[in-house]
Design a protein around this motif. Sequence first.
Motif, PDB file in Angstrom:
ATOM      1  N   UNK A  42       0.830  -1.190   0.000  1.00 32.57           N
ATOM      2  CA  UNK A  42       0.000   0.000   0.000  1.00 32.57           C
ATOM      3  C   UNK A  42       0.875   1.254   0.000  1.00 32.57           C
ATOM      4  N   UNK A  43       0.542   2.198  -0.870  1.00 36.82           N
ATOM      5  CA  UNK A  43       1.316   3.431  -1.003  1.00 36.82           C
ATOM      6  C   UNK A  43       1.314   4.231   0.283  1.00 36.82           C
ATOM      7  N   UNK A  44       0.198   4.293   0.960  1.00 37.44           N
ATOM      8  CA  UNK A  44       0.113   5.063   2.213  1.00 37.44           C
ATOM      9  C   UNK A  44       1.046   4.465   3.265  1.00 37.44           C
ATOM     10  N   UNK A  45       1.086   3.154   3.354  1.00 39.52           N
ATOM     11  CA  UNK A  45       1.973   2.492   4.318  1.00 39.52           C
ATOM     12  C   UNK A  45       3.427   2.775   3.965  1.00 39.52           C
ATOM     13  N   UNK A  46       3.755   2.743   2.683  1.00 37.19           N
ATOM     14  CA  UNK A  46       5.131   3.046   2.272  1.00 37.19           C
ATOM     15  C   UNK A  46       5.510   4.481   2.636  1.00 37.19           C
ATOM     16  N   UNK A  47       4.592   5.420   2.460  1.00 38.07           N
ATOM     17  CA  UNK A  47       4.865   6.809   2.843  1.00 38.07           C
ATOM     18  C   UNK A  47       5.030   6.947   4.354  1.00 38.07           C
ATOM     19  N   UNK A  48       4.192   6.235   5.112  1.00 37.95           N
ATOM     20  CA  UNK A  48       4.334   6.246   6.575  1.00 37.95           C
ATOM     21  C   UNK A  48       5.691   5.684   6.985  1.00 37.95           C
ATOM     22  N   UNK A  49       6.093   4.590   6.349  1.00 34.30           N
ATOM     23  CA  UNK A  49       7.397   3.995   6.651  1.00 34.30           C
ATOM     24  C   UNK A  49       8.529   4.958   6.312  1.00 34.30           C
ATOM     25  N   UNK A  50       8.414   5.628   5.181  1.00 33.76           N
ATOM     26  CA  UNK A  50       9.438   6.585   4.773  1.00 33.76           C
ATOM     27  C   UNK A  50       9.564   7.714   5.791  1.00 33.76           C
ATOM     28  N   UNK A  51       8.440   8.242   6.244  1.00 38.89           N
ATOM     29  CA  UNK A  51       8.475   9.322   7.243  1.00 38.89           C
ATOM     30  C   UNK A  51       9.025   8.835   8.581  1.00 38.89           C
ATOM     31  N   UNK A  52       8.663   7.634   8.992  1.00 36.20           N
ATOM     32  CA  UNK A  52       9.191   7.087  10.247  1.00 36.20           C
ATOM     33  C   UNK A  52      10.700   6.891  10.140  1.00 36.20           C
ATOM     34  N   UNK A  53      11.155   6.389   9.004  1.00 32.78           N
ATOM     35  CA  UNK A  53      12.595   6.178   8.802  1.00 32.78           C
ATOM     36  C   UNK A  53      13.339   7.514   8.755  1.00 32.78           C
ATOM     37  N   UNK A  91       4.885   2.732  15.305  1.00 28.15           N
ATOM     38  CA  UNK A  91       4.267   2.972  13.995  1.00 28.15           C
ATOM     39  C   UNK A  91       3.686   1.700  13.406  1.00 28.15           C
ATOM     40  N   UNK A  92       4.424   0.603  13.504  1.00 23.77           N
ATOM     41  CA  UNK A  92       3.926  -0.660  12.956  1.00 23.77           C
ATOM     42  C   UNK A  92       2.608  -1.064  13.617  1.00 23.77           C
ATOM     43  N   UNK A  93       2.528  -0.875  14.924  1.00 28.93           N
ATOM     44  CA  UNK A  93       1.300  -1.240  15.638  1.00 28.93           C
ATOM     45  C   UNK A  93       0.223  -0.169  15.457  1.00 28.93           C
ATOM     46  N   UNK A  94       0.586   1.084  15.702  1.00 29.47           N
ATOM     47  CA  UNK A  94      -0.394   2.169  15.664  1.00 29.47           C
ATOM     48  C   UNK A  94      -0.947   2.458  14.279  1.00 29.47           C
ATOM     49  N   UNK A  95      -0.128   2.291  13.260  1.00 29.04           N
ATOM     50  CA  UNK A  95      -0.572   2.574  11.894  1.00 29.04           C
ATOM     51  C   UNK A  95      -0.953   1.312  11.135  1.00 29.04           C
TER      52      UNK A  95
END
Length: 145
Positions: A42-53, A91-95
């Motif tokens: 999912x694109x949204x998850x990838x963006x969330x991961x990018x921001x967390x990283x 993030x993994x749990x909350x998102x």
Amino acid sequence: MEQFNRFYLWGVNTKYRMGLYFSAAVFCKGLVNALLGSWALETVVLLEMLLACFAFACMETALFPNGKNLLAERRRVVLWAVLANVIFIGCAWGLNWFPGLPLWGGFVLVLFLEYGLAAMWYALYLREKRDTAALNQGLRRFQEG
């Protein structure tokens, strides 16, 4: 110009670290999805991961700037490890990055995170050790010359 150069080098260093963490996060996400029978990310998850990283890489760069021997300071290392766990597990749990993952799979991912953090700490340690050896060698040459 000096300020720009410092900021630019900070950005390059931070981007490198962010890329390493993002690659690991995407690998885990892709592997978990494949094991659960899904071939999409999912694109949204990838963006969330990018921001967390990016957030973690910024904190890591601030805690361990280039050219300073700070890995010996246990408080910084502990803070770094705590921040990594809070950011990535939170993030993994909350998102909901890994929906459908069984509880034991979550534990495996946490172990993978801890192993990855240990490997990254070791890489930072090796870089610091190499830099210290180069500085000491330069100092010896200077003192002899």
